[in-house]
Design a protein around this motif. Structure first.
Motif, mmCIF file in Angstrom:
data_model
loop_
_atom_site.group_PDB
_atom_site.id
_atom_site.type_symbol
_atom_site.label_atom_id
_atom_site.label_comp_id
_atom_site.label_asym_id
_atom_site.label_seq_id
_atom_site.Cartn_x
_atom_site.Cartn_y
_atom_site.Cartn_z
ATOM 1 N N PRO A 95 0.621 -1.316 -0.181
ATOM 2 C CA PRO A 95 -0.074 -0.011 -0.025
ATOM 3 C C PRO A 95 0.835 1.364 -0.140
ATOM 4 N N THR A 96 0.249 2.374 -0.656
ATOM 5 C CA THR A 96 0.920 3.887 -0.509
ATOM 6 C C THR A 96 -0.124 4.598 0.174
ATOM 7 N N ILE A 97 0.354 5.628 0.878
ATOM 8 C CA ILE A 97 -0.355 6.532 1.686
ATOM 9 C C ILE A 97 -0.022 8.024 1.173
ATOM 10 N N LEU A 98 -1.090 8.552 0.541
ATOM 11 C CA LEU A 98 -0.753 9.908 -0.059
ATOM 12 C C LEU A 98 -0.971 10.983 0.627
ATOM 13 N N TYR A 99 -1.655 10.575 2.007
ATOM 14 C CA TYR A 99 -1.944 12.053 2.680
ATOM 15 C C TYR A 99 -1.469 11.740 4.013
ATOM 16 N N PRO A 100 -1.112 12.481 4.882
ATOM 17 C CA PRO A 100 -0.864 14.085 4.271
ATOM 18 C C PRO A 100 0.397 14.026 3.530
ATOM 19 N N ASP A 101 0.434 14.932 2.474
ATOM 20 C CA ASP A 101 1.467 15.106 1.522
ATOM 21 C C ASP A 101 2.140 16.343 2.165
ATOM 22 N N LEU A 106 2.837 21.084 5.746
ATOM 23 C CA LEU A 106 3.226 22.641 5.861
ATOM 24 C C LEU A 106 2.091 23.352 6.494
ATOM 25 N N ARG A 107 0.781 23.233 5.717
ATOM 26 C CA ARG A 107 -0.311 23.851 6.241
ATOM 27 C C ARG A 107 -0.812 23.737 7.758
ATOM 28 N N ALA A 108 -0.693 22.346 7.969
ATOM 29 C CA ALA A 108 -0.930 21.913 9.400
ATOM 30 C C ALA A 108 -0.204 22.733 10.442
ATOM 31 N N GLY A 109 1.173 23.069 9.958
ATOM 32 C CA GLY A 109 2.063 23.633 10.848
ATOM 33 C C GLY A 109 1.839 25.345 10.710
#
Length: 338
Positions: A95-101, A106-109
């Protein structure tokens, strides 16, 4: 105080030394078959690992503004943008996990991706290039040969059909000049095509630094060094950041894919290249080993000098896919810092 300077040590801080702040960023996850990356691995073991990115904040100096720099961009938010051949490869990394990218992180910080002034890519493998349009004002810097690679590929393992030729914004992208790092094996040394326009090549100059044959003092103040790190991929580069009087952070990209290799517990795996020979995940395995040896020499040298002198100098090495490091250092992700 830092240890006395020697030919293999890093520069001492200046009286007006500039220090940078380094913060880790989540850039998605991918899954790796362990036996392709490290020796003596369970052939059935698959490990989901992060693709780390890093925010480096360089403070303002006098009339010069501060700079917000990203090293690597992690996973692309929409992998369907890759050509079909690369999408087939990505299906083998599930599996790949694409979020958070990286943009989400950056926006979360509290930082808008459009506020980033500079992006440096360690190399242009699919799990490091992210979503460049998010960084609409940034200057992009890449290792020598990268633009030719994106347009033309490089041999049977890296055909042009796996790359996005216009991945990077043409008017805001420059290559570092070819470095003068000696090859571990002259027959395997990289040949950097002379295909970029003058406006696409930066004016930086490579100089020796500690155990590294070729480094660029990015801001000309000893705070961030670009390290030529050949072997993994054409144009592969690392960053060395000075974060305090005694502390450095070395961002190793894909110099190896498992901290046990860095710590000399495991080695780089070799596997069938489907052409009667052996290969590794590195385009030039001998060169990758030499780069890794230099990184290990940096760590060993600083540790030995610190022990002998009683100093507190240390260097922390962080590679792009170290899941154990990520789990142990969650407080150091943006807005936290290393």
């Amino acid at each position: 105080m830092p240890s006395a300077n020697t030919d293999m040590s890093l520069p001492l801080p200046k009286p007006d030394q500039v220090y940078v702040t380094v913060s880790a960023l989540d850039g998605g996850h991918l899954t790796l078959p362990e036996h392709l990356f490290v020796t003596d691995a369970d052939p059935n073991r698959r490990v989901t690992v992060p693709s780390l990115s890093f925010l480096i904040r360089h403070p303002s100096r006098g009339s010069e503004p501060s700079t917000r720099l990203l090293f690597d961009l992690g996973m692309k938010r929409n992998p369907e943008e890759f050509p079909p051949l690369m999408q087939t490869h990505i299906r083998n990394r599930q599996p790949t996990i694409l979020y958070p990218d990286v943009g989400d992180s950056l926006r979360a910080g509290g930082l808008d991706p459009a506020e980033i002034e500079m992006v440096i890519l360690s190399h242009v493998h699919w799990d490091h290039v992210g979503t460049p349009p998010d960084f609409s004002k940034a200057q992009f810097l890449v290792g020598a040969g990268t633009l030719h690679l994106l347009r033309h590929g490089a041999g049977p393992h890296y055909p042009a059909e796996i790359f996005i030729p216009d991945l990077l914004p043409e008017k805001r992208t420059q290559e570092f000049p070819p470095a003068n790092t000696p090859t571990a094996d002259p027959e395997l040394g990289e040949v950097i095509p002379e295909c970029v326009h003058a406006t696409q090549r930066s004016s930086h100059t490579w100089q020796p630094l500690g155990p590294f044959a070729s480094a660029i003092d990015l801001f000309a103040d000893g705070s961030v060094y670009v390290i030529d790190s050949p072997g993994h991929m054409i144009g592969h580069i690392n960053l060395l950041a000075r974060v305090s009087e005694t502390n450095w952070v070395y961002l190793g990209g894909d110099c190896c894919h498992d901290s046990r290799i860095l710590n000399k517990i495991k080695d780089i795996a070799l596997y069938d290249d489907e052409r009667g020979g052996k290969r590794s995940v590195h385009v030039h395995t001998a060169e990758a080993r030499e780069t890794l040896r230099r990184v290990q020499k940096l760590v060993d040298g600083i540790n030995q000098t610190a022990t002998e002198s009683g100093s507190n100098e240390r260097v922390e090495v962080v590679i792009a896919h170290d899941g154990e490091w990520r789990e142990k250092n969650r407080s150091r992700f943006f807005p936290g810092s290393l």
